[in-house]
Design a protein around this motif. Structure first.
Motif, PDB file in Angstrom:
ATOM      1  N   UNK A  80       0.814  -1.215   0.000  1.00 41.40           N
ATOM      2  CA  UNK A  80       0.000   0.000   0.000  1.00 41.40           C
ATOM      3  C   UNK A  80       0.850   1.269   0.000  1.00 41.40           C
ATOM      4  N   UNK A  81       2.118   1.162   0.395  1.00 37.24           N
ATOM      5  CA  UNK A  81       2.981   2.344   0.497  1.00 37.24           C
ATOM      6  C   UNK A  81       3.609   2.734  -0.839  1.00 37.24           C
ATOM      7  N   UNK A  82       3.602   1.806  -1.813  1.00 39.42           N
ATOM      8  CA  UNK A  82       4.116   2.089  -3.151  1.00 39.42           C
ATOM      9  C   UNK A  82       5.483   2.795  -3.083  1.00 39.42           C
ATOM     10  N   UNK A  83       6.444   2.143  -2.455  1.00 42.74           N
ATOM     11  CA  UNK A  83       7.744   2.762  -2.172  1.00 42.74           C
ATOM     12  C   UNK A  83       8.675   2.747  -3.384  1.00 42.74           C
ATOM     13  N   UNK A  84       9.627   3.662  -3.366  1.00 44.39           N
ATOM     14  CA  UNK A  84      10.706   3.655  -4.361  1.00 44.39           C
ATOM     15  C   UNK A  84      11.724   2.568  -4.036  1.00 44.39           C
ATOM     16  N   UNK A  85      11.922   2.331  -2.723  1.00 40.42           N
ATOM     17  CA  UNK A  85      12.868   1.308  -2.282  1.00 40.42           C
ATOM     18  C   UNK A  85      12.220   0.467  -1.177  1.00 40.42           C
ATOM     19  N   UNK A  86      12.244  -0.846  -1.360  1.00 40.92           N
ATOM     20  CA  UNK A  86      11.874  -1.778  -0.293  1.00 40.92           C
ATOM     21  C   UNK A  86      13.153  -2.479   0.159  1.00 40.92           C
ATOM     22  N   UNK A  87      13.443  -2.384   1.433  1.00 37.66           N
ATOM     23  CA  UNK A  87      14.699  -2.904   1.981  1.00 37.66           C
ATOM     24  C   UNK A  87      14.305  -3.877   3.095  1.00 37.66           C
ATOM     25  N   UNK A  88      14.492  -5.179   2.871  1.00 38.94           N
ATOM     26  CA  UNK A  88      14.007  -6.158   3.833  1.00 38.94           C
ATOM     27  C   UNK A  88      15.158  -6.938   4.459  1.00 38.94           C
ATOM     28  N   UNK A  89      14.897  -7.539   5.638  1.00 41.97           N
ATOM     29  CA  UNK A  89      15.974  -8.024   6.490  1.00 41.97           C
ATOM     30  C   UNK A  89      15.851  -9.482   6.924  1.00 41.97           C
ATOM     31  N   UNK A  90      14.884 -10.210   6.404  1.00 36.36           N
ATOM     32  CA  UNK A  90      14.683 -11.592   6.851  1.00 36.36           C
ATOM     33  C   UNK A  90      14.520 -12.522   5.655  1.00 36.36           C
ATOM     34  N   UNK A  91      15.143 -13.694   5.685  1.00 35.23           N
ATOM     35  CA  UNK A  91      14.991 -14.641   4.575  1.00 35.23           C
ATOM     36  C   UNK A  91      13.544 -15.021   4.305  1.00 35.23           C
ATOM     37  N   UNK A  92      12.737 -15.102   5.366  1.00 34.30           N
ATOM     38  CA  UNK A  92      11.355 -15.526   5.170  1.00 34.30           C
ATOM     39  C   UNK A  92      10.531 -14.508   4.390  1.00 34.30           C
ATOM     40  N   UNK A 136      17.091 -26.144   0.523  1.00 34.13           N
ATOM     41  CA  UNK A 136      15.879 -25.463   0.047  1.00 34.13           C
ATOM     42  C   UNK A 136      16.046 -23.959   0.106  1.00 34.13           C
ATOM     43  N   UNK A 137      16.646 -23.474   1.210  1.00 36.46           N
ATOM     44  CA  UNK A 137      16.859 -22.026   1.335  1.00 36.46           C
ATOM     45  C   UNK A 137      17.762 -21.513   0.208  1.00 36.46           C
ATOM     46  N   UNK A 138      18.855 -22.217  -0.080  1.00 36.84           N
ATOM     47  CA  UNK A 138      19.771 -21.773  -1.135  1.00 36.84           C
ATOM     48  C   UNK A 138      19.046 -21.657  -2.473  1.00 36.84           C
ATOM     49  N   UNK A 139      18.187 -22.637  -2.773  1.00 35.15           N
ATOM     50  CA  UNK A 139      17.435 -22.607  -4.023  1.00 35.15           C
ATOM     51  C   UNK A 139      16.465 -21.428  -4.033  1.00 35.15           C
TER      52      UNK A 139
END
Length: 382
Positions: A80-92, A136-139
């Motif tokens: 909903x925020x329609x950001x220019x940059x999404x910066x995320x910090x968790x593999x999940x 699985x995570x690596x893939x």
């Protein structure tokens, strides 16, 4: 006037005021004039007088529920925020971030850990299960992150992710530490450990120290599960009163942790970790924090760690399983306090000159400018 670029940081795992996410990256971008929002768990402990906009997501005690329902909630709120940059910090959050990626925006995966070796050292899973999950995570990581930018918190991650950008987790320079003169009083027989407390971070090795040197007390400042705290007290036995564990089942805020550095004239900061593939090549964030506060370091003698403390002449590396070496290191600092203070000062000078967040902050802001400008150019070309 052009509106500031909109940036959204996402985490469903980390505390909303995590030092790297909030105090370093989010605040640096906010101070550079960007419109920054943080999507993270509900905060129930800290006063809500922070400058960064915080959109809460539900906190789950179940890891499985968090990975499913927390990810869906974070995705919906981020979209909903329609950001220019999404910066995320968790593999999940990889699938959610993949869905957020468009041609005219930037998505950054901030890699805090070597997740494959981290999975392989989980104590609550059998080896076959760990191997399946790691594979699985690596893939999944390879598939979902193809069009994402990679932000690396540790230098050696560049060996794993050659195209990644190193924004290292160096400390912010604390003016109170600069003005704190440790030469005015004798060092106390007290050792300090800061950060999360766990088996793989040497909790039981540290808990044994009062038995190795009965005049020493060990103070832990960081989140520690209550069952582990009980285990640590049991290891310390009749010296359990020489353990002080602050943070049992609760997060310790950055400001509170920094205040502890100034509360005593600590003999040293400690990091006696057992050897694991996950930690042996890392330059621990706590190294820089101890150095920032002017504390000498007593750490495990892994080759990378030993080279680090010897290069900066800021500590002593010992075999974490050799009680005589641990005792000798403590006695050496106790009996040679001028040397201990000089080691602490060497570390502080290294942080002031080279190993500080200011250098990484400039890299982060410049990198954001480059990425968003490239994205705008691509959008215009189409």
């Amino acid at each position: 006037m052009t509106a500031p670029k909109r940036v959204v940081h996402l985490t469903t795992v980390h505390h909303p005021y995590d030092p790297r996410i909030y105090h370093k990256e989010c605040l640096s971008l906010y101070n550079a004039g960007l419109d920054v929002t943080l999507i993270a768990q509900v905060d129930t402990e800290t006063a809500q007088d922070k400058p960064i906009k915080h959109i809460p997501v539900k906190t789950y005690t179940s890891r499985f529920k968090r990975m499913i329902f927390g990810t869906i909630e974070a995705y919906k709120k981020a979209k909903t925020l329609d950001a220019d940059v999404y910066h995320f910090h968790d593999p999940e959050l990889l699938p959610a971030a993949w869905l957020l990626k468009r041609k005219n925006n930037v998505v950054i995966y901030d890699i805090h850990e070597d997740y494959v070796t981290s999975i392989m050292q989980k104590e609550y899973m059998s080896t076959p299960v760990k191997k399946v999950i790691a594979s699985t995570y690596k893939y999944m990581e390879k598939f979902f992150s193809r069009e994402m930018e990679l932000c690396l918190a540790e230098k050696y991650y560049k060996d794993i992710y050659p195209r990644g950008k190193c924004i290292l987790n160096y400390p912010t320079i604390n003016e109170n530490f600069i003005n704190h003169n440790r030469n005015d009083a004798p060092l106390e027989d007290k050792l300090l450990y800061t950060g999360n407390v766990s088996h793989v971070r040497g909790a039981l090795i540290h808990a044994k120290i009062p038995l190795i040197d009965e005049s020493v007390s060990v103070h832990f400042v960081g989140k520690c599960p209550s069952d582990l705290a009980d285990e640590m007290y049991a290891v310390a036995g009749n010296k359990k009163d020489n353990l002080e564990i602050e943070g049992i089942d609760r997060f310790i805020e950055k400001e509170d942790m920094e205040a502890r550095y100034l509360s005593r004239n600590w003999l040293a900061g400690i990091a006696l970790f057992p050897p694991t593939e996950h930690y042996m090549k890392k330059e621990l964030t706590k190294f820089f924090e101890y150095m920032n506060a002017g504390l000498p370091i007593i750490c495990s003698n892994f080759p990378v760690w030993k080279e680090f403390v010897e290069t900066y002449e800021c500590g002593i590396a010992v075999d974490p399983y050799d009680e005589s070496e641990i005792k000798q290191a403590i006695e050496y600092l106790r009996n040679n306090q001028d040397v201990a203070k000089r080691m602490g000062e060497n570390g502080r000078k290294a942080v002031m000159k080279y190993l500080n967040w200011h250098t990484e902050e400039n890299k982060l802001i410049t990198w954001y400018d480059q990425l968003t400008n490239q994205s705008m150019q691509k959008d215009r070309a189409e």
